[in-house]
Design a protein around this motif. Structure first.
Motif, mmCIF file in Angstrom:
data_model
loop_
_atom_site.group_PDB
_atom_site.id
_atom_site.type_symbol
_atom_site.label_atom_id
_atom_site.label_comp_id
_atom_site.label_asym_id
_atom_site.label_seq_id
_atom_site.Cartn_x
_atom_site.Cartn_y
_atom_site.Cartn_z
ATOM 1 N N ARG A 172 0.759 -1.145 -0.065
ATOM 2 C CA ARG A 172 -0.069 -0.078 0.015
ATOM 3 C C ARG A 172 0.743 1.131 -0.029
ATOM 4 N N TYR A 173 2.187 1.295 0.643
ATOM 5 C CA TYR A 173 2.739 2.502 1.011
ATOM 6 C C TYR A 173 3.973 2.311 0.194
ATOM 7 N N ARG A 174 4.742 3.552 -0.196
ATOM 8 C CA ARG A 174 5.953 3.729 -0.978
ATOM 9 C C ARG A 174 6.902 3.271 0.147
ATOM 10 N N ASN A 175 7.816 2.422 0.104
ATOM 11 C CA ASN A 175 8.863 1.763 0.824
ATOM 12 C C ASN A 175 8.301 1.502 2.275
ATOM 13 N N GLY A 176 6.996 1.171 2.449
ATOM 14 C CA GLY A 176 6.466 0.650 3.582
ATOM 15 C C GLY A 176 6.053 1.791 4.547
ATOM 16 N N GLU A 177 6.329 3.247 4.125
ATOM 17 C CA GLU A 177 6.133 4.368 5.041
ATOM 18 C C GLU A 177 4.555 4.726 4.825
ATOM 19 N N ILE A 178 4.012 4.570 6.251
ATOM 20 C CA ILE A 178 2.615 4.902 6.333
ATOM 21 C C ILE A 178 2.264 6.485 6.368
ATOM 22 N N GLY A 179 1.497 6.710 5.206
ATOM 23 C CA GLY A 179 1.121 8.359 5.051
ATOM 24 C C GLY A 179 0.342 8.659 4.014
ATOM 25 N N TYR A 180 -0.483 9.403 4.014
ATOM 26 C CA TYR A 180 -1.590 9.597 2.918
ATOM 27 C C TYR A 180 -0.635 9.970 1.320
ATOM 28 N N CYS A 181 0.215 10.749 1.584
ATOM 29 C CA CYS A 181 1.072 11.135 0.317
ATOM 30 C C CYS A 181 2.028 10.058 0.036
ATOM 31 N N THR A 182 2.326 9.091 0.841
ATOM 32 C CA THR A 182 3.006 7.916 0.387
ATOM 33 C C THR A 182 2.204 6.486 -0.183
ATOM 34 N N ARG A 183 1.029 6.800 0.072
ATOM 35 C CA ARG A 183 0.115 5.729 -0.168
ATOM 36 C C ARG A 183 0.190 5.568 -1.813
ATOM 37 N N GLN A 184 -0.004 4.519 -2.132
ATOM 38 C CA GLN A 184 0.108 4.243 -3.735
ATOM 39 C C GLN A 184 -1.603 4.181 -4.214
ATOM 40 N N HIS A 185 -1.843 5.479 -4.468
ATOM 41 C CA HIS A 185 -3.107 5.748 -5.090
ATOM 42 C C HIS A 185 -3.459 5.492 -6.374
ATOM 43 N N TYR A 186 -2.538 5.401 -7.406
ATOM 44 C CA TYR A 186 -2.832 4.940 -8.544
ATOM 45 C C TYR A 186 -2.239 3.361 -8.912
ATOM 46 N N PHE A 187 -3.306 2.841 -9.605
ATOM 47 C CA PHE A 187 -3.017 1.344 -9.971
ATOM 48 C C PHE A 187 -1.553 1.121 -10.798
ATOM 49 N N HIS A 188 -1.081 2.117 -11.536
ATOM 50 C CA HIS A 188 -0.029 1.878 -12.030
ATOM 51 C C HIS A 188 1.273 1.779 -11.082
ATOM 52 N N ASP A 189 1.327 2.599 -10.058
ATOM 53 C CA ASP A 189 2.091 2.797 -8.972
ATOM 54 C C ASP A 189 2.068 1.592 -8.200
ATOM 55 N N TRP A 190 0.916 1.206 -8.011
ATOM 56 C CA TRP A 190 0.984 0.026 -6.950
ATOM 57 C C TRP A 190 1.466 -1.225 -7.621
ATOM 58 N N VAL A 191 1.186 -1.444 -9.163
ATOM 59 C CA VAL A 191 1.766 -2.589 -9.663
ATOM 60 C C VAL A 191 3.369 -2.471 -9.873
ATOM 61 N N GLY A 192 3.671 -1.168 -10.197
ATOM 62 C CA GLY A 192 5.175 -1.065 -10.117
ATOM 63 C C GLY A 192 5.952 -1.444 -8.721
ATOM 64 N N SER A 193 5.155 -1.193 -7.652
ATOM 65 C CA SER A 193 5.758 -1.529 -6.226
ATOM 66 C C SER A 193 5.782 -2.978 -5.983
ATOM 67 N N ALA A 194 4.471 -3.613 -6.330
ATOM 68 C CA ALA A 194 4.492 -4.904 -6.313
ATOM 69 C C ALA A 194 5.356 -5.869 -7.165
ATOM 70 N N GLN A 195 5.646 -5.265 -8.129
ATOM 71 C CA GLN A 195 6.752 -6.037 -9.111
ATOM 72 C C GLN A 195 8.162 -5.956 -8.501
ATOM 73 N N ALA A 196 8.469 -4.721 -8.058
ATOM 74 C CA ALA A 196 9.608 -4.437 -7.236
ATOM 75 C C ALA A 196 10.034 -5.342 -6.179
ATOM 76 N N GLN A 197 8.701 -5.972 -5.542
ATOM 77 C CA GLN A 197 8.874 -6.628 -4.444
ATOM 78 C C GLN A 197 8.753 -8.049 -4.695
ATOM 79 N N GLY A 198 8.279 -8.529 -6.160
ATOM 80 C CA GLY A 198 8.621 -9.657 -6.678
ATOM 81 C C GLY A 198 7.115 -10.468 -6.308
ATOM 82 N N VAL A 199 5.941 -9.844 -6.008
ATOM 83 C CA VAL A 199 4.648 -10.185 -5.806
ATOM 84 C C VAL A 199 4.051 -10.497 -6.945
ATOM 85 N N ILE A 200 4.350 -9.564 -7.833
ATOM 86 C CA ILE A 200 3.611 -9.472 -9.274
ATOM 87 C C ILE A 200 4.578 -9.725 -10.487
ATOM 88 N N GLU A 201 4.254 -10.354 -11.265
ATOM 89 C CA GLU A 201 5.326 -10.697 -12.293
ATOM 90 C C GLU A 201 5.586 -9.478 -13.117
#
Length: 223
Positions: free
Chosen positions: A62-91
């Motif tokens: 949910r959060y950029r670098n795991g840092e909880i905050g409104y402005c660090t939340r992955q509000h857009y699907f594009h960013d959410w997917v990019g983060s999940a891919q970087a973590q190896g959760v999504i291909e």
């Protein structure tokens, strides 16, 4: 992903589940959902071995670098997917038959401040606006006309998001695909309906206002 999604069918819908009053905190809810909370928690849940692990995986998604905050939340699907891919959760960068590419701005939040209660706070608005200023992304998606041809390559547990023509927005909705023989269905948390199963993904997607196609991503753990 698919079996878990089926388990939650019938659960109620809660609009903007994460935008509740008060300070931003890690909100977890397995009783009511909006579309993003539904998919995000499913993805965290499938590989978690405890509730603590589930909470930690949700925070990381949910959060950029795991840092909880409104402005660090992955509000857009594009960013959410990019983060999940970087973590190896999504291909990484799946390529589907007849895939198309478009370049678009991501500035819906700062352009529609009145739709987001948290953005009435000047500091949060300034932070979001700074992140969106002049930002453009490249989106890979399956156009509506190409979906039928791509169906055989899609499988249960794949995550879909509705690519939209709404200016400044990448997707308008998301959910999980479930295959039943040759038929592909969509399970998603729908406004006014709750978590539901839409028979025939193609027919469902064609009925969504302003939809131009679907972004499809695949969780790493799906076999």
């Amino acid at each position: 992903m698919a079996r878990l999604a089926e388990f939650f069918v019938g659960s109620p819908y809660l609009a903007m589940s994460l935008d509740q009053l008060g300070r931003e905190q890690l909100r977890l809810d397995l009783t009511q959902f909006d579309c993003m909370l539904f998919v995000e928690q499913l993805l965290a849940m499938v590989s978690a071995d405890s509730f603590v692990d589930f909470a930690d995986r949700t925070r990381s998604l949910r959060y950029r670098n795991g840092e909880i905050g409104y402005c660090t939340r992955q509000h857009y699907f594009h960013d959410w997917v990019g983060s999940a891919q970087a973590q190896g959760v999504i291909e990484s960068a799946p390529v589907w038959s007849a895939q198309a590419t478009r370049n678009l701005p991501l500035n819906f939040m700062s352009s529609h401040r009145d739709r987001y209660p948290a953005l009435q706070a000047p500091g949060l608005f300034d932070c979001i606006r700074a992140r969106e200023q002049g930002r453009r992304i490249e989106q890979h998606y399956l156009p509506l006309a190409s979906l039928e041809a791509a169906l055989p390559s899609l499988q249960s547990g794949d995550i879909f998001a509705v690519a939209t023509r709404v200016n400044g927005l990448d997707v308008s909705h998301m959910g999980v695909l479930v295959r039943e023989g040759s038929r592909l269905d969509a399970i998603h948390a729908a406004p006014g309906r709750g978590v539901m199963r839409s028979r025939s993904f193609v027919r469902y997607l064609s009925s969504v206002p302003d939809a131009i196609g679907a972004v499809i991503v695949r969780p790493q753990m799906v076999q």
